[in-house]
Structure formats: structure tokens, C-alpha cells
Design a protein around this motif. Structure first.
Motif, PDB file in Angstrom:
ATOM      1  N   GLY A  35       0.826  -1.200   0.000  1.00 49.81           N
ATOM      2  CA  GLY A  35       0.000   0.000   0.000  1.00 49.81           C
ATOM      3  C   GLY A  35       0.863   1.253   0.000  1.00 49.81           C
ATOM      4  N   HIS A  36       0.222   2.375   0.176  1.00 52.29           N
ATOM      5  CA  HIS A  36       0.908   3.667   0.213  1.00 52.29           C
ATOM      6  C   HIS A  36       1.692   3.752   1.514  1.00 52.29           C
ATOM      7  CE1 HIS A  36       0.544   8.322   0.085  1.00 52.29           C
ATOM      8  NE2 HIS A  36       1.698   7.897  -0.366  1.00 52.29           N
ATOM      9  N   VAL A  37       2.998   3.957   1.425  1.00 53.09           N
ATOM     10  CA  VAL A  37       3.858   3.981   2.602  1.00 53.09           C
ATOM     11  C   VAL A  37       4.352   5.394   2.848  1.00 53.09           C
ATOM     12  CG1 VAL A  37       5.986   3.093   3.623  1.00 53.09           C
ATOM     13  CG2 VAL A  37       4.606   1.633   2.141  1.00 53.09           C
ATOM     14  N   ARG A  38       4.173   5.843   4.070  1.00 50.73           N
ATOM     15  CA  ARG A  38       4.666   7.151   4.483  1.00 50.73           C
ATOM     16  C   ARG A  38       4.832   7.137   5.999  1.00 50.73           C
ATOM     17  NH1 ARG A  38      -0.405   6.864   3.489  1.00 50.73           N
ATOM     18  NH2 ARG A  38      -1.975   7.834   4.746  1.00 50.73           N
ATOM     19  N   PHE A  39       5.489   8.130   6.522  1.00 47.68           N
ATOM     20  CA  PHE A  39       5.757   8.222   7.952  1.00 47.68           C
ATOM     21  C   PHE A  39       5.283   9.573   8.469  1.00 47.68           C
ATOM     22  CE2 PHE A  39       8.654   5.187   6.203  1.00 47.68           C
ATOM     23  CZ  PHE A  39       8.767   4.201   7.163  1.00 47.68           C
ATOM     24  N   ASP A  40       4.848   9.597   9.732  1.00 46.18           N
ATOM     25  CA  ASP A  40       4.407  10.863  10.310  1.00 46.18           C
ATOM     26  C   ASP A  40       5.614  11.616  10.868  1.00 46.18           C
ATOM     27  OD1 ASP A  40       5.026   9.763  12.815  1.00 46.18           O
ATOM     28  OD2 ASP A  40       2.942   9.405  13.363  1.00 46.18           O
ATOM     29  N   ALA A  41       5.369  12.754  11.488  1.00 46.01           N
ATOM     30  CA  ALA A  41       6.441  13.611  11.988  1.00 46.01           C
ATOM     31  C   ALA A  41       7.283  12.941  13.072  1.00 46.01           C
ATOM     32  CB  ALA A  41       5.851  14.916  12.522  1.00 46.01           C
ATOM     33  N   LYS A  42       6.711  11.947  13.775  1.00 45.76           N
ATOM     34  CA  LYS A  42       7.461  11.237  14.813  1.00 45.76           C
ATOM     35  C   LYS A  42       8.232  10.041  14.251  1.00 45.76           C
ATOM     36  CE  LYS A  42       3.963  10.328  17.340  1.00 45.76           C
ATOM     37  NZ  LYS A  42       3.091   9.816  18.389  1.00 45.76           N
ATOM     38  N   GLY A  43       8.058   9.754  12.958  1.00 47.18           N
ATOM     39  CA  GLY A  43       8.736   8.614  12.356  1.00 47.18           C
ATOM     40  C   GLY A  43       7.939   7.333  12.401  1.00 47.18           C
ATOM     41  N   ASP A  44       6.686   7.412  12.865  1.00 48.17           N
ATOM     42  CA  ASP A  44       5.813   6.239  12.894  1.00 48.17           C
ATOM     43  C   ASP A  44       5.226   5.993  11.513  1.00 48.17           C
ATOM     44  OD1 ASP A  44       6.191   5.876  15.643  1.00 48.17           O
ATOM     45  OD2 ASP A  44       4.510   7.183  16.143  1.00 48.17           O
ATOM     46  N   VAL A  45       5.025   4.732  11.165  1.00 50.21           N
ATOM     47  CA  VAL A  45       4.463   4.382   9.864  1.00 50.21           C
ATOM     48  C   VAL A  45       3.034   4.889   9.775  1.00 50.21           C
ATOM     49  CG1 VAL A  45       3.830   2.492   8.329  1.00 50.21           C
ATOM     50  CG2 VAL A  45       5.909   2.341   9.667  1.00 50.21           C
ATOM     51  N   ALA A  46       2.712   5.557   8.674  1.00 49.70           N
ATOM     52  CA  ALA A  46       1.368   6.097   8.470  1.00 49.70           C
ATOM     53  C   ALA A  46       0.661   5.400   7.314  1.00 49.70           C
ATOM     54  CB  ALA A  46       1.446   7.599   8.206  1.00 49.70           C
ATOM     55  N   GLY A  47       1.289   4.413   6.708  1.00 51.28           N
ATOM     56  CA  GLY A  47       0.678   3.689   5.601  1.00 51.28           C
ATOM     57  C   GLY A  47       1.327   2.333   5.433  1.00 51.28           C
ATOM     58  N   GLY A  48       0.690   1.449   4.685  1.00 52.74           N
ATOM     59  CA  GLY A  48       1.212   0.104   4.458  1.00 52.74           C
ATOM     60  C   GLY A  48       0.707  -0.884   5.478  1.00 52.74           C
ATOM     61  N   SER A  49       1.220  -2.092   5.420  1.00 52.37           N
ATOM     62  CA  SER A  49       0.818  -3.126   6.362  1.00 52.37           C
ATOM     63  C   SER A  49       1.948  -4.123   6.551  1.00 52.37           C
ATOM     64  CB  SER A  49      -0.435  -3.844   5.854  1.00 52.37           C
ATOM     65  OG  SER A  49      -0.146  -4.537   4.661  1.00 52.37           O
ATOM     66  N   VAL A  50       1.806  -4.911   7.595  1.00 48.35           N
ATOM     67  CA  VAL A  50       2.766  -5.969   7.893  1.00 48.35           C
ATOM     68  C   VAL A  50       1.981  -7.252   8.095  1.00 48.35           C
ATOM     69  CG1 VAL A  50       4.466  -6.814   9.556  1.00 48.35           C
ATOM     70  CG2 VAL A  50       4.377  -4.385   8.999  1.00 48.35           C
ATOM     71  N   THR A  51       2.423  -8.330   7.453  1.00 44.51           N
ATOM     72  CA  THR A  51       1.781  -9.626   7.624  1.00 44.51           C
ATOM     73  C   THR A  51       2.754 -10.568   8.298  1.00 44.51           C
ATOM     74  OG1 THR A  51       0.427  -9.309   5.654  1.00 44.51           O
ATOM     75  CG2 THR A  51       0.637 -11.553   6.449  1.00 44.51           C
ATOM     76  N   LEU A  52       2.290 -11.218   9.360  1.00 49.36           N
ATOM     77  CA  LEU A  52       3.103 -12.192  10.087  1.00 49.36           C
ATOM     78  C   LEU A  52       2.739 -13.589   9.600  1.00 49.36           C
ATOM     79  CD1 LEU A  52       2.723 -10.755  13.685  1.00 49.36           C
ATOM     80  CD2 LEU A  52       4.617 -10.419  12.105  1.00 49.36           C
ATOM     81  N   TYR A  53       3.768 -14.375   9.317  1.00 47.10           N
ATOM     82  CA  TYR A  53       3.574 -15.736   8.833  1.00 47.10           C
ATOM     83  C   TYR A  53       4.223 -16.722   9.788  1.00 47.10           C
ATOM     84  CZ  TYR A  53       2.527 -13.618   4.302  1.00 47.10           C
ATOM     85  OH  TYR A  53       1.988 -12.882   3.282  1.00 47.10           O
ATOM     86  N   GLN A  54       3.757 -17.958   9.727  1.00 44.98           N
ATOM     87  CA  GLN A  54       4.354 -19.056  10.473  1.00 44.98           C
ATOM     88  C   GLN A  54       4.427 -20.255   9.534  1.00 44.98           C
ATOM     89  OE1 GLN A  54       2.004 -20.380  13.791  1.00 44.98           O
ATOM     90  NE2 GLN A  54       3.557 -21.765  14.524  1.00 44.98           N
ATOM     91  N   VAL A  55       5.542 -20.972   9.580  1.00 41.14           N
ATOM     92  CA  VAL A  55       5.657 -22.188   8.781  1.00 41.14           C
ATOM     93  C   VAL A  55       5.165 -23.336   9.647  1.00 41.14           C
ATOM     94  CG1 VAL A  55       7.199 -23.755   7.569  1.00 41.14           C
ATOM     95  CG2 VAL A  55       7.606 -21.297   7.474  1.00 41.14           C
ATOM     96  N   LYS A  56       4.179 -24.044   9.139  1.00 38.45           N
ATOM     97  CA  LYS A  56       3.594 -25.171   9.870  1.00 38.45           C
ATOM     98  C   LYS A  56       3.479 -26.336   8.897  1.00 38.45           C
ATOM     99  CE  LYS A  56       0.389 -25.229  13.592  1.00 38.45           C
ATOM    100  NZ  LYS A  56      -0.825 -24.677  14.145  1.00 38.45           N
ATOM    101  N   ASN A  57       4.071 -27.454   9.249  1.00 39.70           N
ATOM    102  CA  ASN A  57       4.066 -28.629   8.381  1.00 39.70           C
ATOM    103  C   ASN A  57       4.612 -28.303   6.994  1.00 39.70           C
ATOM    104  OD1 ASN A  57       2.890 -30.222  10.440  1.00 39.70           O
ATOM    105  ND2 ASN A  57       0.865 -29.469   9.878  1.00 39.70           N
ATOM    106  N   TRP A  60       3.667 -22.120   4.543  1.00 40.45           N
ATOM    107  CA  TRP A  60       3.488 -20.796   5.150  1.00 40.45           C
ATOM    108  C   TRP A  60       2.017 -20.570   5.462  1.00 40.45           C
ATOM    109  CZ3 TRP A  60       7.424 -17.712   6.569  1.00 40.45           C
ATOM    110  CH2 TRP A  60       8.676 -17.957   6.014  1.00 40.45           C
ATOM    111  N   GLN A  61       1.741 -20.102   6.660  1.00 40.95           N
ATOM    112  CA  GLN A  61       0.374 -19.765   7.064  1.00 40.95           C
ATOM    113  C   GLN A  61       0.354 -18.335   7.589  1.00 40.95           C
ATOM    114  OE1 GLN A  61      -0.849 -22.699   9.938  1.00 40.95           O
ATOM    115  NE2 GLN A  61      -1.208 -24.246   8.367  1.00 40.95           N
ATOM    116  N   VAL A  62      -0.652 -17.576   7.183  1.00 39.68           N
ATOM    117  CA  VAL A  62      -0.806 -16.201   7.660  1.00 39.68           C
ATOM    118  C   VAL A  62      -1.321 -16.237   9.089  1.00 39.68           C
ATOM    119  CG1 VAL A  62      -2.054 -14.031   7.345  1.00 39.68           C
ATOM    120  CG2 VAL A  62      -1.253 -15.314   5.344  1.00 39.68           C
ATOM    121  N   LEU A  63      -0.631 -15.504   9.966  1.00 41.01           N
ATOM    122  CA  LEU A  63      -1.097 -15.387  11.349  1.00 41.01           C
ATOM    123  C   LEU A  63      -1.983 -14.153  11.501  1.00 41.01           C
ATOM    124  CD1 LEU A  63       2.140 -16.265  13.353  1.00 41.01           C
ATOM    125  CD2 LEU A  63       0.147 -17.707  12.958  1.00 41.01           C
TER     126      LEU A  63
END
Length: 81
Positions: A35-57, A60-63
Motif C-alpha cells: 500500500g501507500h507507505v509514508r511516515f508521520d512527523a514522529k517517524g511512525d508508519v502512516a501507511g502500508g501493512s505488515v503480515t506475520l507468517y508461520q511455517v507449519k508442516n 506458510w500460514q498467515v497469522l
């Protein structure tokens, strides 16, 4: 996404000192894969996403997917260590 953005901010600041490169993060603004990635004045992410995965058997599975600005905090504990 965030790591690359931090490296680019360090290059723009010509420094790896947080006090210098954090001021460069708000200048980051691009369309990333998540997605659209940008940061605010404090340096915190204001756009985009993070997906956590786990390998099982061997697969890859989305957590969870966390979208910036959603105020969601996830604590993910794997089934097996």
C-alpha cells in the motif's frame, strides 16, 4: 518496506544517528506492495501493512495482518518453538 525506508533516510541524512535520520523519515512517500507507505512527523508508519507468517508442516500460514494506523497490537505466540 520499513527497513529500506530507514536506510534511505540514513542516506539522505548522511548519518546512522537516530537524531539525524529520523527527521528524514517523514519525507518518505511511495506506493509499496502493501500500500501507500509514508511516515508521520514522529517517524511512525502512516501507511502500508505488515503480515506475520508461520511455517507449519512445511507450509506458510498467515497469522495476522496489521495495517498502519489501525491501532491494532498483536501478540503472536507460535504453537511450537
Amino acid at each position: 518496506m520499513r527497513c529500506t525506508s530507514m536506510v534511505e533516510a540514513m542516506r539522505r541524512a548522511d548519518s546512522a544517528a537516530p537524531g539525524k535520520y529520523l527527521a528524514e523519515l517523514p519525507k518518505t512517500d511511495y506506493q509499496g506492495v502493501t500500500g501507500h507507505v509514508r511516515f508521520d512527523a514522529k517517524g511512525d508508519v502512516a501507511g502500508g501493512s505488515v503480515t506475520l507468517y508461520q511455517v507449519k508442516n512445511g507450509a506458510w500460514q498467515v497469522l495476522e495482518t496489521s495495517r498502519a494506523g489501525s491501532n491494532q497490537n498483536y501478540a503472536v505466540i507460535p504453537d511450537e518453538v
